[in-house]
Design an enzyme around this catalytic site. Structure first.
Site, short mmCIF file in Angstrom:
data_model
loop_
_atom_site.label_atom_id
_atom_site.label_comp_id
_atom_site.label_asym_id
_atom_site.label_seq_id
_atom_site.Cartn_x
_atom_site.Cartn_y
_atom_site.Cartn_z
CG ASP A 298 -1.84 1.18 1.31
OD1 ASP A 298 -2.08 1.81 0.25
OD2 ASP A 298 -2.33 1.49 2.40
CG ASP B 287 -3.73 4.09 -2.30
OD1 ASP B 287 -2.82 3.33 -1.92
OD2 ASP B 287 -4.82 4.19 -1.69
#
Length: 515
Positions: free
Chosen positions: A116, A322
């Protein structure tokens, strides 16, 4: 005597012609000369100029030395990756995120963690009060035994106290030497993790031919209580934050000199990928700068334009890049302009809104449907780099019918470039230069993962299968800008001038000798 004088003059002339002497003035960074230049440049008083010999003077010099040394000296020359390898893989049953296997502690315990770039903390389930189930085989469609970290089970585990500089929740500490608590909430509805910080060994290895194994101490979260998506949908065995804050693993590894302050992630069309720490990318990659907020730095980038099929949508926006978000989220007006332009060029019938599907623009796929009928999509980044989106849609099986949707979700306020827009590329998160680099890439082709490729690869051409917009004129022009730059012209002219001057000098010398 005259012959000796001529010979001496000849030698002197040859010496002067074959090697020019250049002199430069050198100034200390806090010298009076540099101070005057700085005053002229800013046109006002200098507030942070240290007094020579003061504590601030020597502290700033020492910090500057550390910065310079940290940029160049690393414990390993090439990239690093996890001890189990650099492979990543997308798991559709766990939120369509990319996962990899990491090994922690002594003896090593393996964890299947989601990667992430939208968050910073690395955490794993640990001494659980509320964690995802690890022993129910019906919950997950993969063959991997999920682990739970134990503070007492690792001989190299260390307590992170509230006096540690990375402890940000000192207000919740019982004392200076007590365990440092942490709590992180995520964008997903009611999704969070909380627990205490721990210091232990992360097992890595080099990616060169020798494959040396590396033990790096990192600080991570002992996740005792998880909520929301972490209990079933996503990251049940931990989340590997790759953000810019000091507590992220890339920040720790670069700060401790294990690697250059950069890493790369590759996303294959079939869901396979790779991750490499210390990878600075290649000279032929596209690039765009990060918009760094000093108070909370993230991988935020600027999109100047969107091309949807034959239409150029002039709608600029900034967005978080992201990898921990499955799909792309856009707020109005960008969302409306993109989706309506897409809809106007689709030939298939639009389906009514379905509360089970998070996408607004979905269509019935006809039996003879071809991807060439689906409008292409590309983003023009700040700086002019082109990012062709290879997977702008998602195909859903609805009973006996296939449905495809524009895989962009309408957001209230956040713009997020999600993982579905990253397919087919290697992305380089160069944190030292504060740039995002990308290049079309085959994640299986390890031989191509080098840092100075000899072949310039076109990263902007639209694949024929999805090209519905204009031809490849723009792509070809982009190629011309890339490949026709006269990179060696300056060097060639310098060498030519040098050799011409040298020849002239020796001809003059020969004339003197003939006298």
């Amino acid at each position: 005597m005259s012959s000796f004088i001529i010979f001496f003059l000849t030698l002197l002339l040859i010496r002067q012609c074959s090697g020019r002497v250049f002199t430069f003035e050198m100034h200390h960074r806090f010298s009076e000369t540099v101070k005057k230049w700085s005053l002229q440049k800013i046109g006002g008083p200098l507030h942070n100029w240290p007094v020579k010999g003061s504590l601030q003077y020597y502290t700033q010099l020492a910090n500057h030395d550390k910065l310079l040394h940290g940029r160049k000296l690393f414990k390993f020359d090439g990239p690093l990756t996890f001890s189990d390898g650099n492979s990543t893989f997308r798991i559709s049953s766990l939120g369509f995120l990319h996962y990899t296997t990491v090994t922690l502690g002594t003896p090593g315990m393996k964890f299947l963690v989601a990667l992430d770039t939208g968050s910073d903390l690395f955490w794993v389930p640990c001494e659980c009060g509320k964690c995802a189930s690890t022993d129910d085989p019906t919950l997950y469609s993969f063959d991997f035994e999920l682990s739970i970290y134990s503070l007492n089970g690792s001989s190299t585990s260390k307590q992170v106290t509230c006096s540690n500089s990375l402890c940000t929740e000192r207000n919740n500490c019982l004392g200076v030497y007590s365990h440092c608590p942490y709590s992180v909430s995520y964008v997903s509805s009611e999704t969070s993790t909380s627990g205490i910080l721990v210091d232990d060994i992360l097992h890595l290895r080099t990616e060169d031919n020798e494959e040396k194994f590396v033990q790096a101490r990192v600080i991570f979260g002992c996740g005792q209580v998880q909520t929301g998506s972490f209990l079933d949908v996503a990251a049940p065995n931990g989340l590997f934050g790759l953000g810019l804050e000091k507590i992220s693993v890339p920040s720790i590894l670069s700060r401790e000199g294990f690697m250059a302050d950069s890493f790369s992630m590759c996303f294959g069309h079939d869901g396979a990928g790779r991750i490499s720490f210390g990878d600075k990318g290649s000279f032929d990659q596209e690039e765009t700068p990060f918009n760094i907020n000093p108070l909370h730095p993230t991988y935020n980038i600027s999109v100047d334009q969107i091309r949807v099929g034959t239409t150029l949508v002039d709608s600029g926006f900034t967005a978080l890049f992201d990898t921990g978000t499955s799909f792309t989220y856009l707020a109005d007006l960008s969302y409306t302009k993109l989706s309506e332009s897409f809809h106007s060029q689709v030939r298939d019938k639009r389906r009514p809104l379905d509360p089970r599907i998070p996408f607004d623009y979905c269509y019935d796929m006809s039996p003879d449907a071809n991807t060439s009928l689906i409008p292409s999509l590309s983003l023009t980044m700040k700086g002019g780099g082109q990012l062709v989106v290879y997977d702008p849609i998602i195909v859903i099986s609805m009973q006996s019918q296939l449905v495809y949707c524009l895989a962009v979700v309408k957001s209230q306020d956040l713009n997020i470039i999600g993982q579905n827009f990253m397919t087919g590329y290697r992305f380089v998160f160069d944190r030292e230069k504060a740039i995002l680099g990308w290049k079309k890439f085959d994640c299986y082709d390890i031989e191509k993962i080098d840092h100075f490729p000899s072949e310039v690869v076109n990263t902007t051409r639209v694949p024929p299968a999805v090209a519905v917009g204009p031809g490849n004129d723009d792509a070809e022009k982009s190629d011309e800008r890339t490949t026709n730059t006269p990179q060696s012209s300056f060097a060639s002219s310098v060498y030519q001038t040098f050799y011409l001057n040298l020849i002239n000098c020796y001809l003059t010398s020969l004339t003197l000798l003939l006298l």
